[in-house]
Design a protein around this motif. Sequence first.
Motif, PDB file in Angstrom:
ATOM      1  N   HIS A  27     -56.651   6.056  -2.350  1.00 30.34           N
ATOM      2  CA  HIS A  27     -57.183   6.898  -3.430  1.00 30.34           C
ATOM      3  C   HIS A  27     -58.318   7.795  -2.931  1.00 30.34           C
ATOM      4  CE1 HIS A  27     -57.989   8.065  -7.555  1.00 30.34           C
ATOM      5  NE2 HIS A  27     -59.266   7.850  -7.325  1.00 30.34           N
ATOM      6  N   ARG A  28     -59.084   7.327  -1.952  1.00 31.02           N
ATOM      7  CA  ARG A  28     -60.183   8.120  -1.404  1.00 31.02           C
ATOM      8  C   ARG A  28     -59.676   9.296  -0.567  1.00 31.02           C
ATOM      9  NH1 ARG A  28     -64.691   4.622   1.252  1.00 31.02           N
ATOM     10  NH2 ARG A  28     -65.764   6.606   1.074  1.00 31.02           N
ATOM     11  N   ASN A  34     -48.476  10.754  -7.312  1.00 35.08           N
ATOM     12  CA  ASN A  34     -47.196  10.632  -6.605  1.00 35.08           C
ATOM     13  C   ASN A  34     -47.409  10.453  -5.110  1.00 35.08           C
ATOM     14  OD1 ASN A  34     -45.684  10.899  -8.930  1.00 35.08           O
ATOM     15  ND2 ASN A  34     -45.401  13.102  -8.693  1.00 35.08           N
ATOM     16  N   SER A  35     -48.304  11.231  -4.558  1.00 38.87           N
ATOM     17  CA  SER A  35     -48.563  11.149  -3.122  1.00 38.87           C
ATOM     18  C   SER A  35     -49.224   9.824  -2.754  1.00 38.87           C
ATOM     19  CB  SER A  35     -49.451  12.311  -2.670  1.00 38.87           C
ATOM     20  OG  SER A  35     -48.739  13.522  -2.790  1.00 38.87           O
ATOM     21  N   ARG A  36     -50.079   9.306  -3.637  1.00 35.82           N
ATOM     22  CA  ARG A  36     -50.719   8.009  -3.365  1.00 35.82           C
ATOM     23  C   ARG A  36     -49.668   6.901  -3.299  1.00 35.82           C
ATOM     24  NH1 ARG A  36     -55.262   9.823  -6.580  1.00 35.82           N
ATOM     25  NH2 ARG A  36     -54.345   8.954  -8.462  1.00 35.82           N
ATOM     26  N   LEU A  37     -48.720   6.942  -4.229  1.00 36.96           N
ATOM     27  CA  LEU A  37     -47.666   5.921  -4.201  1.00 36.96           C
ATOM     28  C   LEU A  37     -46.799   6.044  -2.949  1.00 36.96           C
ATOM     29  CD1 LEU A  37     -46.582   5.871  -7.958  1.00 36.96           C
ATOM     30  CD2 LEU A  37     -47.894   4.128  -6.720  1.00 36.96           C
ATOM     31  N   GLU A  38     -46.484   7.269  -2.565  1.00 38.66           N
ATOM     32  CA  GLU A  38     -45.712   7.484  -1.339  1.00 38.66           C
ATOM     33  C   GLU A  38     -46.486   6.985  -0.122  1.00 38.66           C
ATOM     34  OE1 GLU A  38     -44.386  11.530  -0.911  1.00 38.66           O
ATOM     35  OE2 GLU A  38     -43.641  11.583  -2.966  1.00 38.66           O
ATOM     36  N   ALA A  39     -47.789   7.285  -0.093  1.00 34.82           N
ATOM     37  CA  ALA A  39     -48.618   6.845   1.033  1.00 34.82           C
ATOM     38  C   ALA A  39     -48.688   5.318   1.086  1.00 34.82           C
ATOM     39  CB  ALA A  39     -50.020   7.451   0.933  1.00 34.82           C
ATOM     40  N   LEU A  40     -48.837   4.670  -0.073  1.00 35.72           N
ATOM     41  CA  LEU A  40     -48.874   3.200  -0.106  1.00 35.72           C
ATOM     42  C   LEU A  40     -47.554   2.626   0.409  1.00 35.72           C
ATOM     43  CD1 LEU A  40     -50.450   0.636  -0.928  1.00 35.72           C
ATOM     44  CD2 LEU A  40     -49.338   0.824  -3.162  1.00 35.72           C
ATOM     45  N   GLN A  41     -46.460   3.223  -0.022  1.00 38.59           N
ATOM     46  CA  GLN A  41     -45.155   2.772   0.462  1.00 38.59           C
ATOM     47  C   GLN A  41     -45.058   2.951   1.980  1.00 38.59           C
ATOM     48  OE1 GLN A  41     -41.825   4.645  -1.444  1.00 38.59           O
ATOM     49  NE2 GLN A  41     -40.338   3.615  -0.165  1.00 38.59           N
ATOM     50  N   ASP A  42     -45.512   4.094   2.479  1.00 41.85           N
ATOM     51  CA  ASP A  42     -45.494   4.338   3.919  1.00 41.85           C
ATOM     52  C   ASP A  42     -46.311   3.298   4.673  1.00 41.85           C
ATOM     53  OD1 ASP A  42     -43.957   6.594   3.502  1.00 41.85           O
ATOM     54  OD2 ASP A  42     -45.614   8.012   3.750  1.00 41.85           O
ATOM     55  N   GLN A  79     -47.193  16.635   3.979  1.00 47.23           N
ATOM     56  CA  GLN A  79     -47.383  17.414   2.758  1.00 47.23           C
ATOM     57  C   GLN A  79     -47.813  18.844   3.119  1.00 47.23           C
ATOM     58  OE1 GLN A  79     -50.488  16.048   0.072  1.00 47.23           O
ATOM     59  NE2 GLN A  79     -49.092  16.355  -1.646  1.00 47.23           N
ATOM     60  N   LYS A  80     -48.669  18.981   4.108  1.00 47.19           N
ATOM     61  CA  LYS A  80     -49.107  20.302   4.554  1.00 47.19           C
ATOM     62  C   LYS A  80     -47.913  21.115   5.071  1.00 47.19           C
ATOM     63  CE  LYS A  80     -51.500  22.401   8.361  1.00 47.19           C
ATOM     64  NZ  LYS A  80     -52.115  22.161   9.636  1.00 47.19           N
ATOM     65  N   ALA A  81     -47.062  20.476   5.857  1.00 48.10           N
ATOM     66  CA  ALA A  81     -45.879  21.170   6.380  1.00 48.10           C
ATOM     67  C   ALA A  81     -44.949  21.582   5.240  1.00 48.10           C
ATOM     68  CB  ALA A  81     -45.138  20.277   7.373  1.00 48.10           C
ATOM     69  N   ALA A  93     -43.217  23.319  -9.551  1.00 51.01           N
ATOM     70  CA  ALA A  93     -41.956  23.052 -10.240  1.00 51.01           C
ATOM     71  C   ALA A  93     -41.326  21.747  -9.756  1.00 51.01           C
ATOM     72  CB  ALA A  93     -40.980  24.213 -10.028  1.00 51.01           C
ATOM     73  N   ALA A  94     -41.573  21.401  -8.494  1.00 52.04           N
ATOM     74  CA  ALA A  94     -41.035  20.163  -7.937  1.00 52.04           C
ATOM     75  C   ALA A  94     -41.906  18.961  -8.273  1.00 52.04           C
ATOM     76  CB  ALA A  94     -40.896  20.292  -6.422  1.00 52.04           C
ATOM     77  N   GLY A  95     -43.012  19.192  -8.962  1.00 49.91           N
ATOM     78  CA  GLY A  95     -43.871  18.079  -9.362  1.00 49.91           C
ATOM     79  C   GLY A  95     -45.001  17.778  -8.410  1.00 49.91           C
ATOM     80  N   TYR A  96     -45.217  18.626  -7.416  1.00 50.25           N
ATOM     81  CA  TYR A  96     -46.323  18.438  -6.491  1.00 50.25           C
ATOM     82  C   TYR A  96     -47.483  19.313  -6.929  1.00 50.25           C
ATOM     83  CZ  TYR A  96     -43.278  15.927  -3.330  1.00 50.25           C
ATOM     84  OH  TYR A  96     -42.435  15.009  -2.784  1.00 50.25           O
ATOM     85  N   PRO A  97     -48.691  18.857  -6.704  1.00 47.32           N
ATOM     86  CA  PRO A  97     -49.840  19.652  -7.129  1.00 47.32           C
ATOM     87  C   PRO A  97     -50.020  20.882  -6.252  1.00 47.32           C
ATOM     88  CG  PRO A  97     -50.580  17.774  -5.861  1.00 47.32           C
ATOM     89  CD  PRO A  97     -49.085  17.618  -6.051  1.00 47.32           C
ATOM     90  N   SER A  98     -50.594  21.909  -6.838  1.00 46.46           N
ATOM     91  CA  SER A  98     -50.944  23.082  -6.049  1.00 46.46           C
ATOM     92  C   SER A  98     -52.147  22.741  -5.184  1.00 46.46           C
ATOM     93  CB  SER A  98     -51.325  24.255  -6.958  1.00 46.46           C
ATOM     94  OG  SER A  98     -50.201  24.695  -7.652  1.00 46.46           O
ATOM     95  N   PRO A  99     -52.264  23.372  -4.035  1.00 40.61           N
ATOM     96  CA  PRO A  99     -53.444  23.121  -3.225  1.00 40.61           C
ATOM     97  C   PRO A  99     -54.706  23.444  -4.021  1.00 40.61           C
ATOM     98  CG  PRO A  99     -51.825  24.405  -2.012  1.00 40.61           C
ATOM     99  CD  PRO A  99     -51.348  24.321  -3.428  1.00 40.61           C
ATOM    100  N   GLU A 100     -55.718  22.587  -3.879  1.00 37.96           N
ATOM    101  CA  GLU A 100     -56.971  22.813  -4.583  1.00 37.96           C
ATOM    102  C   GLU A 100     -57.670  24.025  -3.983  1.00 37.96           C
ATOM    103  OE1 GLU A 100     -59.311  19.272  -4.466  1.00 37.96           O
ATOM    104  OE2 GLU A 100     -57.644  18.038  -5.149  1.00 37.96           O
TER     105      GLU A 100
END
Length: 184
Positions: A27-28, A34-42, A79-81, A93-100
Amino acid sequence: MLVAEGDEHAFARFFRQWSPLLQHWIHRLVKDDNSRLEALQDVFIQIWTYRDKLPEVANITAWLKTVTTHQCFRHLARQKAWYAQMTPQTAEAAGYPSPEPGADHHLNFKEIQAVIQQALATLSPQQRQIYRLSREEGLNSDQIARKLDLSRGHVRNTISAVLAHIRAYLLQAGKIFWLAWILF
């Protein structure tokens, strides 16, 4: 350790035991759900893949933090790539956040590590030793103080000074951004 032997029930218990702490660390570093869950799974896939190494791990907490941090960086790099290939509208549209706004999406973990190593090289041997015991071996201030026969206050002050030195070094090298402030 049963996990190292491939016991799936033991791994499920391991997951339940360590998942909350790993989620906190993730989380930090990773901001969207969504990305946090993917990262935890990874992270847990990585742990399962290298489960045979678990009996050799002296400090499980430090090892898990290292695995988690590296997996988060890998996840952020993927994610950057992905963002580099997509337009912001397609990403949303794909459900990913826009870059801050203002976020540095040219994060290079190896560059940061190199700068940190340069900063550590400028410290006294005792400062380096205290830093390594704290950050690489996962010892707390009391454990370091006992191991080096120093006062706990001295160890805490040294860790604070070293982290401030690393932040300043990263800033001077032009590598400071949100991640460095979180980690140091």
